[in-house]
Scaffold this motif. Structure first.
Motif, mmCIF file in Angstrom:
data_model
loop_
_atom_site.group_PDB
_atom_site.id
_atom_site.type_symbol
_atom_site.label_atom_id
_atom_site.label_comp_id
_atom_site.label_asym_id
_atom_site.label_seq_id
_atom_site.Cartn_x
_atom_site.Cartn_y
_atom_site.Cartn_z
ATOM 1 N N ASP A 46 -2.332 15.975 4.031
ATOM 2 C CA ASP A 46 -3.319 16.215 2.974
ATOM 3 C C ASP A 46 -3.286 15.109 1.914
ATOM 4 N N THR A 47 -2.254 14.276 1.931
ATOM 5 C CA THR A 47 -2.206 13.131 1.003
ATOM 6 C C THR A 47 -2.810 11.929 1.696
ATOM 7 N N ARG A 48 -3.794 11.329 1.035
ATOM 8 C CA ARG A 48 -4.459 10.181 1.669
ATOM 9 C C ARG A 48 -4.212 8.880 0.925
ATOM 10 N N PHE A 96 -0.366 6.252 4.819
ATOM 11 C CA PHE A 96 -1.536 6.220 3.924
ATOM 12 C C PHE A 96 -1.325 5.064 2.951
ATOM 13 N N PRO A 97 -2.407 4.552 2.362
ATOM 14 C CA PRO A 97 -2.253 3.437 1.423
ATOM 15 C C PRO A 97 -1.487 3.852 0.174
ATOM 16 N N LEU A 115 6.456 -4.238 -4.637
ATOM 17 C CA LEU A 115 6.216 -5.010 -3.407
ATOM 18 C C LEU A 115 6.216 -4.140 -2.146
ATOM 19 N N ALA A 116 6.860 -2.973 -2.213
ATOM 20 C CA ALA A 116 6.864 -2.072 -1.055
ATOM 21 C C ALA A 116 5.565 -1.261 -0.992
ATOM 22 N N CYS A 117 4.722 -1.371 -2.038
ATOM 23 C CA CYS A 117 3.415 -0.698 -2.025
ATOM 24 C C CYS A 117 2.391 -1.637 -1.390
ATOM 25 N N ASP A 118 1.271 -1.077 -0.944
ATOM 26 C CA ASP A 118 0.258 -1.890 -0.275
ATOM 27 C C ASP A 118 -0.535 -2.740 -1.259
ATOM 28 N N LEU A 203 -7.209 8.061 9.668
ATOM 29 C CA LEU A 203 -6.532 7.517 10.853
ATOM 30 C C LEU A 203 -6.747 6.006 10.916
ATOM 31 N N ALA A 204 -7.953 5.577 10.527
ATOM 32 C CA ALA A 204 -8.247 4.138 10.525
ATOM 33 C C ALA A 204 -7.382 3.426 9.481
ATOM 34 N N LEU A 205 -7.228 4.029 8.316
ATOM 35 C CA LEU A 205 -6.385 3.415 7.273
ATOM 36 C C LEU A 205 -4.941 3.309 7.757
ATOM 37 N N ALA A 206 -4.472 4.363 8.419
ATOM 38 C CA ALA A 206 -3.086 4.346 8.910
ATOM 39 C C ALA A 206 -2.895 3.242 9.947
ATOM 40 N N GLN A 207 -3.882 3.107 10.847
ATOM 41 C CA GLN A 207 -3.784 2.050 11.873
ATOM 42 C C GLN A 207 -3.887 0.672 11.230
ATOM 43 N N ALA A 208 -4.813 0.539 10.281
ATOM 44 C CA ALA A 208 -4.994 -0.768 9.619
ATOM 45 C C ALA A 208 -3.702 -1.179 8.933
ATOM 46 N N LYS A 209 -3.086 -0.226 8.237
ATOM 47 C CA LYS A 209 -1.839 -0.511 7.528
ATOM 48 C C LYS A 209 -0.743 -0.919 8.518
#
Ligand code: CAA
Length: 258
Positions: A46-48, A96-97, A115-118, A203-209
């Motif tokens: 539920d957290t995006r 998630f981002p 730096l560990a954040c996107d 799901l796209a954001l997770a894959q992109a990341k």
């Protein structure tokens, strides 16, 4: 788990993790890392988007806790470094981002946390740096490696060797910060960015990341292979069907994250 040194708040799909020990300028001690780890693991699908920031007026995070480190042995220092690296790695690998809202000093472990954040956005009053060599040590939570990947080897050496604090504007020039905002606009800006991200397919954001993160450490051919795999995996998901159907029907997509 009840938290003493952090706060975890949720507004719909956007979570905010605040490192909240303002009396010690939010310095990272063992307890804080364990609380951060528990909070990060508690976040489900539920957290995006997660925003990470610092409590109080002065600091994002002013580093690892010097009072705790002052008397530890070499093997305890390795354990502390491993704990910090584990928590930074966990943050980096959340599906998630993550956005660092650097509201003040982000020094040493604080800079490493950002730096560990996107994405990193900073307030005009933020100061960033890795002053560990001024204490006779080096960054220990992945900073020597992540900083080098973000600003390049020579700038990373300059920052680590000198231990200088740089302004948010300088950090932006180095590519360490994306944008610099007036202090009162920082959180508003981060929430606006988060608001845009939660409209896109989770799901796209997770894959992109995943693909950007892992691909950056590989040769181009292997990284492109990783991209093809990620691209393929998304086809057949409800999100892919919904995203493309919504485009053709000229309406906003409603992604379920499935
Ligand atoms: N650890 C523990 N306590 C800290 C701290 C830290 N990293 N940073 C600040 N504090 C504490 C201070 O000791 C002080 O406590 P008291 O009120 O009890 O004396 C309180 O926070 C306020 O700090 P200052 O009085 O120093 O505030 P200032 O405005 O004069 O200076 C500052 C602000 C420039 C950020 C200064 O506090 C500072 O230089 N802090 C240390 C920064 C640093 O060296 N960070 C790297 C730590 S090492 C590291 O992170 C290692 C790693 O990668 C593993």
């Amino acid at each position: 788990m009840a938290y003493d040194n952090i706060r975890l708040e949720k507004q719909g799909a956007i979570a905010t993790l605040t490192i909240d020990r303002p009396k010690a300028l939010n310095a990272l001690n063992t307890q804080t890392f364990l609380e951060m780890e528990s909070a990060l693991l508690s976040l489900g699908t539920d957290t995006r988007v997660l925003i990470v920031t610092g409590g109080g007026e002065k600091a994002f995070v002013a580093g690892a806790d010097i009072a705790e480190m002052a008397t530890i042995t070499s093997s305890q220092a390795r354990e502390f470094s491993a704990l910090g690296q584990r928590v930074m790695g966990l943050l980096e690998q959340r599906p998630f981002p993550t956005i660092a809202a650097v509201n003040g000093f982000a020094l040493g472990g604080g800079c490493e946390l950002a730096l560990a954040c996107d994405l990193i956005y900073a307030s005009e009053k933020a100061k960033l740096g890795v002053p560990e060599t001024t204490l006779g040590v080096i960054p220990g939570f992945g900073g020597t490696q992540r900083l080098t990947r973000v600003v390049g080897k020579m700038r990373a050496k300059e920052l680590v060797f000198t231990g200088s604090h740089v302004t948010a504007a300088q950090a932006k020039e180095y590519g360490l910060v994306l944008d610099v905002l007036p202090p009162e606009k920082l959180m508003e800006h981060c929430l606006a960015v988060a608001g845009k991200l939660i409209k896109n397919g989770p799901l796209a954001l997770a894959q992109a990341k995943r693909v950007i993160e892992f691909g950056a450490d590989q040769d181009l051919r292997s990284a492109n292979e990783l991209e093809s795999q990620g691209f393929g995996v998304l086809f057949g998901s409800e999100d892919q069907r919904e995203g493309m159907k919504a485009f053709l029907e000229k309406r906003p997509a409603a992604f379920a994250g499935k």
